[in-house]
Write an enzyme that holds these catalytic residues in place. Structure first.
Site, PDB file in Angstrom:
ATOM      1  N   GLU A  90       0.827  -1.214   0.000  1.00  0.00           N
ATOM      2  CA  GLU A  90       0.000   0.000   0.000  1.00  0.00           C
ATOM      3  C   GLU A  90       0.856   1.257   0.000  1.00  0.00           C
ATOM      4  OE1 GLU A  90      -2.717  -0.316   3.252  1.00  0.00           O
ATOM      5  OE2 GLU A  90      -3.955  -1.838   2.281  1.00  0.00           O
TER       6      GLU A  90
ATOM      7  N   HIS B  24     -10.211   1.028   0.285  1.00  0.00           N
ATOM      8  CA  HIS B  24     -10.663   0.202   1.410  1.00  0.00           C
ATOM      9  C   HIS B  24     -12.189   0.083   1.478  1.00  0.00           C
ATOM     10  CE1 HIS B  24      -6.517   1.021   2.629  1.00  0.00           C
ATOM     11  NE2 HIS B  24      -6.614   0.008   3.465  1.00  0.00           N
TER      12      HIS B  24
END
Length: 335
Positions: free
Chosen positions: A168, A202
């Site tokens: 990420e 997310h």
């Protein structure tokens, strides 16, 4: 970073020199925005294209087989995005390999800067660290390295503390931030905008949660996802700020791992020691009242100390934010 004469550094140097006439950006905002969306989709979409990574009512995202498959897919996605970014920086921004490595935050690596970044983050979590180390008595486990062993002894731990932070941060900081720096966007705006991709990435957890918890009403599920989007975006602001200020990918990976380990700070409720295995101790009538009163008094003291440290940590974080992120490797000047 010393200027090299390329369009890359001519553009970045304007952030430091406050030049009245900023050179023409190598990349457009529309191009960078579209590329950021493409990178985000490439990162998340494989989770649902393969039966080995796609969750179902009978297969959780926490299943080891799902975690292993997802790690393979996101590693490939990030590798492809990295190759594309390096090509764009070399072709469109006329950057040398040394320029690219520095802009991506891969080099140089300063141990002192890494320590400063972790200390800054630990200050913010002064309250939770106090609760875990002192109230719950886990400081001895920390010294023995038990949390590290427990965290990395499962696939969930590898996902949360290694694969997740590494992939990420490479994508949403090391790749997206340099691309945005080469577009007509100020560093302050980049700090605010690029974490939105991180937060949006997310949101798919909402679908997974609804799928694996079919009896949970939609209202609480939506609120849960909005809260997750909120704190991932806030973390993204912090991580992007640190990345631009330090130019260190390793620093933001360590910060990400620390925050995943620490979790969200307690904002309400009483702080109490963890109950030992085997349940509470059985006491006689003569000492039950006095012991119960002592426990309540201790809990009140722990709770008061925790919330004081929570406030002190927040104030200390605000006071140290700029001081502990000063670095000669900064990618741009913020503010």
């Amino acid at each position: 970073m010393a200027p090299t004469g390329s369009s890359l550094y001519q553009h970045l140097s304007s952030y430091f020199k406050n030049a009245e006439e900023e050179p023409l950006p190598p990349l457009s905002s529309a191009f960078v925005g579209a590329l950021s969306v493409a990178y985000t989709v490439l990162y998340v979409l494989p989770f649902y294209l393969s039966p080995t990574t796609r969750p179902s009512p009978s297969l959780s995202r926490d299943a080891p087989s799902v975690i292993r498959a997802r790690i393979r897919f996101v590693s490939l996605s990030v590798a492809l995005s990295t190759i594309a970014t390096i090509y764009i920086l070399a072709d469109r921004a006329n950057a040398s390999i040394v320029d690219i490595i520095r802009l991506l935050g891969w080099y140089p690596i300063s141990i002192i800067q890494l320590a400063k970044s972790l200390i800054l983050t630990a200050i913010l979590f002064a309250g939770p660290l106090f609760e875990s180390a002192v109230v719950e008595g886990r400081w001895k486990d920390w010294i023995q390295g038990q949390p590290l062993h427990e965290s990395l002894s499962s696939w969930i731990g590898w996902r949360n503390y290694v694969a997740g932070p590494v992939t990420e941060e490479i994508l949403f900081r090391s790749l997206l931030v340099p691309l945005h720096l080469l577009a007509p966007l100020s560093p302050t705006r980049i700090v605010l905008v690029t974490p939105l991709y991180f937060g949006i990435a997310h949101i798919h957890h909402f679908y997974e949660f609804v799928l694996t918890h079919p009896h949970t009403p939609w209202g609480p599920s939506i609120i849960r996802s909005l809260i997750q989007f909120g704190f991932t975006t806030v973390f993204g602001w912090y991580a992007t700020f640190v990345f631009i200020r330090t130019g260190s990918l390793v620093a933001v990976i360590l910060i990400h791992t620390f925050c995943n380990w620490a979790g969200l700070p307690r904002l309400w409720g009483r702080v109490e020691p963890r109950v030992a295995m085997g349940g509470p101790t059985v006491r006689g009538k003569e000492d039950s009242g006095s012991e119960l009163g002592k426990e309540r008094s201790d809990s009140l003291g722990w709770t008061l100390a925790y919330y004081i440290l929570l406030v002190v940590g927040a104030v200390g974080f605000q006071q140290c934010l700029w001081k502990l992120t000063v670095s000669s490797g900064a990618l741009a000047k913020i503010g």
